[in-house]
Design a protein around this motif. Structure first.
Motif, PDB file in Angstrom:
ATOM      1  N   MET A 145       0.858  -1.181   0.000  1.00  0.00           N
ATOM      2  CA  MET A 145       0.000   0.000   0.000  1.00  0.00           C
ATOM      3  C   MET A 145       0.896   1.232   0.000  1.00  0.00           C
ATOM      4  O   MET A 145       1.929   1.268   0.671  1.00  0.00           O
ATOM      5  N   LEU A 146       0.517   2.235  -0.761  1.00  0.00           N
ATOM      6  CA  LEU A 146       1.264   3.485  -0.816  1.00  0.00           C
ATOM      7  C   LEU A 146       0.579   4.535   0.061  1.00  0.00           C
ATOM      8  O   LEU A 146      -0.576   4.362   0.455  1.00  0.00           O
ATOM      9  N   PRO A 147       1.285   5.625   0.396  1.00  0.00           N
ATOM     10  CA  PRO A 147       0.679   6.660   1.227  1.00  0.00           C
ATOM     11  C   PRO A 147      -0.673   7.110   0.679  1.00  0.00           C
ATOM     12  O   PRO A 147      -0.821   7.346  -0.524  1.00  0.00           O
ATOM     13  N   SER A 148      -1.650   7.233   1.561  1.00  0.00           N
ATOM     14  CA  SER A 148      -3.019   7.553   1.152  1.00  0.00           C
ATOM     15  C   SER A 148      -3.206   9.046   0.917  1.00  0.00           C
ATOM     16  O   SER A 148      -2.500   9.884   1.485  1.00  0.00           O
ATOM     17  N   HIS A 149      -4.186   9.341   0.086  1.00  0.00           N
ATOM     18  CA  HIS A 149      -4.626  10.711  -0.123  1.00  0.00           C
ATOM     19  C   HIS A 149      -5.745  11.043   0.874  1.00  0.00           C
ATOM     20  O   HIS A 149      -6.305  10.156   1.514  1.00  0.00           O
ATOM     21  N   LYS A 150      -6.073  12.332   0.955  1.00  0.00           N
ATOM     22  CA  LYS A 150      -7.153  12.760   1.840  1.00  0.00           C
ATOM     23  C   LYS A 150      -8.506  12.741   1.151  1.00  0.00           C
ATOM     24  O   LYS A 150      -9.533  12.962   1.796  1.00  0.00           O
ATOM     25  N   ALA A 151      -8.512  12.480  -0.149  1.00  0.00           N
ATOM     26  CA  ALA A 151      -9.763  12.424  -0.916  1.00  0.00           C
ATOM     27  C   ALA A 151      -9.655  11.305  -1.939  1.00  0.00           C
ATOM     28  O   ALA A 151      -8.620  10.652  -2.068  1.00  0.00           O
ATOM     29  N   ALA A 152     -10.730  11.061  -2.661  1.00  0.00           N
ATOM     30  CA  ALA A 152     -10.769   9.974  -3.638  1.00  0.00           C
ATOM     31  C   ALA A 152      -9.705  10.157  -4.715  1.00  0.00           C
ATOM     32  O   ALA A 152      -9.459  11.272  -5.181  1.00  0.00           O
ATOM     33  N   VAL A 153      -9.070   9.049  -5.107  1.00  0.00           N
ATOM     34  CA  VAL A 153      -8.054   9.072  -6.160  1.00  0.00           C
ATOM     35  C   VAL A 153      -8.761   9.199  -7.509  1.00  0.00           C
ATOM     36  O   VAL A 153      -9.673   8.435  -7.818  1.00  0.00           O
ATOM     37  N   THR A 154      -8.329  10.170  -8.305  1.00  0.00           N
ATOM     38  CA  THR A 154      -8.987  10.417  -9.588  1.00  0.00           C
ATOM     39  C   THR A 154      -8.149   9.980 -10.790  1.00  0.00           C
ATOM     40  O   THR A 154      -8.689   9.796 -11.876  1.00  0.00           O
ATOM     41  N   ALA A 155      -6.825   9.805 -10.631  1.00  0.00           N
ATOM     42  CA  ALA A 155      -5.980   9.416 -11.762  1.00  0.00           C
ATOM     43  C   ALA A 155      -4.700   8.779 -11.253  1.00  0.00           C
ATOM     44  O   ALA A 155      -4.215   9.105 -10.165  1.00  0.00           O
ATOM     45  N   LEU A 156      -4.154   7.843 -12.052  1.00  0.00           N
ATOM     46  CA  LEU A 156      -2.921   7.138 -11.713  1.00  0.00           C
ATOM     47  C   LEU A 156      -2.046   7.017 -12.949  1.00  0.00           C
ATOM     48  O   LEU A 156      -2.553   6.950 -14.071  1.00  0.00           O
ATOM     49  N   ALA A 157      -0.733   6.964 -12.749  1.00  0.00           N
ATOM     50  CA  ALA A 157       0.194   6.750 -13.862  1.00  0.00           C
ATOM     51  C   ALA A 157       1.385   5.949 -13.369  1.00  0.00           C
ATOM     52  O   ALA A 157       1.844   6.122 -12.247  1.00  0.00           O
ATOM     53  N   PHE A 158       1.879   5.047 -14.239  1.00  0.00           N
ATOM     54  CA  PHE A 158       3.018   4.194 -13.911  1.00  0.00           C
ATOM     55  C   PHE A 158       4.228   4.660 -14.708  1.00  0.00           C
ATOM     56  O   PHE A 158       4.170   4.748 -15.936  1.00  0.00           O
ATOM     57  N   GLY A 159       5.335   4.969 -14.011  1.00  0.00           N
ATOM     58  CA  GLY A 159       6.557   5.364 -14.701  1.00  0.00           C
ATOM     59  C   GLY A 159       7.567   4.237 -14.746  1.00  0.00           C
ATOM     60  O   GLY A 159       7.253   3.096 -14.409  1.00  0.00           O
ATOM     61  N   ARG A 160       8.790   4.539 -15.128  1.00  0.00           N
ATOM     62  CA  ARG A 160       9.817   3.518 -15.217  1.00  0.00           C
ATOM     63  C   ARG A 160      10.467   3.315 -13.881  1.00  0.00           C
ATOM     64  O   ARG A 160      10.003   2.892 -12.994  1.00  0.00           O
ATOM     65  N   ASP A 161      11.348   3.463 -13.378  1.00  0.00           N
ATOM     66  CA  ASP A 161      12.218   3.356 -12.221  1.00  0.00           C
ATOM     67  C   ASP A 161      12.016   2.239 -11.190  1.00  0.00           C
ATOM     68  O   ASP A 161      13.007   1.754 -10.754  1.00  0.00           O
ATOM     69  N   PRO A 162      10.826   1.828 -10.714  1.00  0.00           N
ATOM     70  CA  PRO A 162       9.489   2.288 -11.127  1.00  0.00           C
ATOM     71  C   PRO A 162       8.899   3.307 -10.149  1.00  0.00           C
ATOM     72  O   PRO A 162       9.029   3.169  -8.938  1.00  0.00           O
ATOM     73  N   LEU A 163       8.249   4.306 -10.663  1.00  0.00           N
ATOM     74  CA  LEU A 163       7.567   5.316  -9.878  1.00  0.00           C
ATOM     75  C   LEU A 163       6.078   5.295 -10.200  1.00  0.00           C
ATOM     76  O   LEU A 163       5.680   4.942 -11.310  1.00  0.00           O
ATOM     77  N   ILE A 164       5.279   5.681  -9.210  1.00  0.00           N
ATOM     78  CA  ILE A 164       3.841   5.775  -9.407  1.00  0.00           C
ATOM     79  C   ILE A 164       3.405   7.194  -9.088  1.00  0.00           C
ATOM     80  O   ILE A 164       3.790   7.760  -8.073  1.00  0.00           O
ATOM     81  N   ALA A 165       2.606   7.782  -9.966  1.00  0.00           N
ATOM     82  CA  ALA A 165       2.011   9.088  -9.708  1.00  0.00           C
ATOM     83  C   ALA A 165       0.524   8.886  -9.452  1.00  0.00           C
ATOM     84  O   ALA A 165      -0.150   8.160 -10.185  1.00  0.00           O
ATOM     85  N   SER A 166       0.015   9.498  -8.390  1.00  0.00           N
ATOM     86  CA  SER A 166      -1.406   9.405  -8.064  1.00  0.00           C
ATOM     87  C   SER A 166      -1.945  10.791  -7.752  1.00  0.00           C
ATOM     88  O   SER A 166      -1.248  11.631  -7.177  1.00  0.00           O
ATOM     89  N   VAL A 167      -3.184  11.036  -8.171  1.00  0.00           N
ATOM     90  CA  VAL A 167      -3.815  12.340  -8.006  1.00  0.00           C
ATOM     91  C   VAL A 167      -5.133  12.158  -7.274  1.00  0.00           C
ATOM     92  O   VAL A 167      -5.885  11.208  -7.551  1.00  0.00           O
ATOM     93  N   CYS A 168      -5.436  13.074  -6.345  1.00  0.00           N
ATOM     94  CA  CYS A 168      -6.724  13.023  -5.660  1.00  0.00           C
ATOM     95  C   CYS A 168      -7.532  14.268  -6.017  1.00  0.00           C
ATOM     96  O   CYS A 168      -6.991  15.273  -6.486  1.00  0.00           O
ATOM     97  N   GLY A 169      -8.835  14.182  -5.793  1.00  0.00           N
ATOM     98  CA  GLY A 169      -9.706  15.321  -6.068  1.00  0.00           C
ATOM     99  C   GLY A 169     -10.031  16.043  -4.770  1.00  0.00           C
ATOM    100  O   GLY A 169      -9.187  16.177  -3.893  1.00  0.00           O
ATOM    101  N   GLY A 170     -11.280  16.511  -4.640  1.00  0.00           N
ATOM    102  CA  GLY A 170     -11.698  17.190  -3.424  1.00  0.00           C
ATOM    103  C   GLY A 170     -11.302  18.656  -3.418  1.00  0.00           C
ATOM    104  O   GLY A 170     -10.885  19.222  -4.431  1.00  0.00           O
ATOM    105  N   ASP A 171     -11.412  19.265  -2.244  1.00  0.00           N
ATOM    106  CA  ASP A 171     -11.127  20.694  -2.112  1.00  0.00           C
ATOM    107  C   ASP A 171      -9.635  20.997  -2.191  1.00  0.00           C
ATOM    108  O   ASP A 171      -9.243  22.110  -2.523  1.00  0.00           O
ATOM    109  N   GLU A 172      -8.793  20.024  -1.850  1.00  0.00           N
ATOM    110  CA  GLU A 172      -7.343  20.222  -1.886  1.00  0.00           C
ATOM    111  C   GLU A 172      -6.697  19.133  -2.738  1.00  0.00           C
ATOM    112  O   GLU A 172      -6.091  18.196  -2.218  1.00  0.00           O
ATOM    113  N   PRO A 173      -6.833  19.220  -4.069  1.00  0.00           N
ATOM    114  CA  PRO A 173      -6.247  18.191  -4.936  1.00  0.00           C
ATOM    115  C   PRO A 173      -4.733  18.148  -4.782  1.00  0.00           C
ATOM    116  O   PRO A 173      -4.085  19.188  -4.632  1.00  0.00           O
TER     117      PRO A 173
END
Length: 240
Positions: free
Chosen positions: A200-228
Motif C-alpha cells: 500500500m502506498l501513502p493515502s490521499h485525503k480524498a478519492a483518487v482520480t488518476a494514476l500513472a506508472f513510470g519507469r524506475d518504477p515510480l507511481i504518480a497518483s492524483v486526488c480530487g476534493g477541495d485540496e487536490p
C-alpha cells in the motif's frame, strides 16, 4: 494536405478521385452495449454491463477483404466473429453490476522465445473491475490456440477485496504490477505474477482520480476534493 502551387490549376470537383472505403477484417455483433474495448497480442476484449468477452482476431489478408460501405455492412456474407471465452456474469450484493467496467490484459514472457535480445510475450490473463465496486478480479486465459471451457465461460482465479470502491487504475509496462486508487484515498499495488498485494502506498485525503506508472518504477497518483494533490512514490520502498 498540400496546397497547389500558384501556377498549378486547381482541379474541378468532377476530376477529384473518390476515396474508397476501408476494408473489414472481422465483424462483431453484440446483444448488449460494449462499454470498453482493448486489443493486445491478437486478442480483443469487450466489457459489457456485467461480464467481459475475449475474441481471437483473424490475421487480415488483403486478398480476403472486400471494401464495404457502412450501410452495407449488414449485407456481408461473412459470419460474425464469435467470442473465444467470456467471463461469468458478475453480481455484487445480490444485484447485477451496471457500472462501467475496466479491463487490462496480463502478459508473460514465452520461455525460450528470446530473439535479437527481445523476448516474445503472450496474453495469459485479465484484470477486471467495475467502477464503484470493491473487488478486483483476475482471470486466467487458456493458451492461445487451445479450446476454451465447454461452457465458454471462465471464473475468476483470484478476487482481491479492496477497502473501498475502485476509482482509478493503471498497469505497468511489463504488466507485472497493477495499481488501483480508491474512494477513501488509498493506493494499492498488486503483483500479477504472485497474485498478491505488493504494498500500500501513502493515502490521499480524498478519492483518487488518476494514476500513472513510470519507469524506475515510480507511481504518480492524483486526488480530487477541495485540496487536490499529486503524489509520486517509489513502488518498492513506498517512499513518497
Amino acid at each position: 494536405i498540400q496546397a497547389p502551387e500558384e501556377e498549378d490549376e486547381v482541379p474541378a470537383d468532377d476530376d477529384l478521385e473518390t476515396p474508397s472505403f476501408g476494408t473489414v477484417a472481422a465483424t462483431l455483433e453484440f446483444d448488449s452495449p460494449a462499454r470498453l474495448m482493448t486489443i493486445a497480442a491478437g486478442l480483443l476484449a469487450s466489457v459489457h454491463d456485467d461480464h467481459a468477452r475475449v475474441y481471437e482476431l483473424p490475421i487480415p489478408r488483403p486478398e480476403s477483404l472486400e471494401p464495404v460501405a457502412e450501410d452495407a455492412e449488414a449485407e456481408q456474407g461473412e459470419a460474425p466473429l464469435q467470442p473465444w471465452v467470456r467471463t461469468e456474469a458478475v453480481a455484487v450484493n445480490g444485484s447485477v453490476v451496471t457500472g462501467k467496467g475496466m479491463l487490462d490484459f496480463i502478459q508473460a514472457p514465452v520461455p525460450g522465445s528470446v530473439v535479437g535480445g527481445a523476448q516474445r510475450t503472450d496474453v495469459v490473463g485479465l484484470l477486471l473491475y467495475w467502477s464503484g465496486a470493491k473487488t478486483l478480479r483476475r482471470y486466467e486465459l487458456p493458451s492461445m490456440g487451445m479450446s476454451p471451457p465447454e461452457s465458454g465461460e471462465i471464473a475468476p482465479k483470484f478476487e482481491w477485496a479492496c477497502s473501498s470502491a475502485i476509482t482509478a487504475s493503471a498497469m505497468d509496462p511489463t504488466t507485472t504490477l497493477y495499481i488501483t486508487g480508491h474512494a477513501d484515498g488509498g493506493v494499492a499495488v498488486w503483483d500479477n505474477r504472485l497474485a498478491a498485494l505488493h504494498r500500500m502506498l501513502p493515502s490521499h485525503k480524498a478519492a483518487v482520480t488518476a494514476l500513472a506508472f513510470g519507469r524506475d518504477p515510480l507511481i504518480a497518483s492524483v486526488c480530487g476534493g477541495d485540496e487536490p494533490r499529486l503524489h509520486v512514490c517509489d513502488v518498492d520502498s513506498g517512499v513518497c
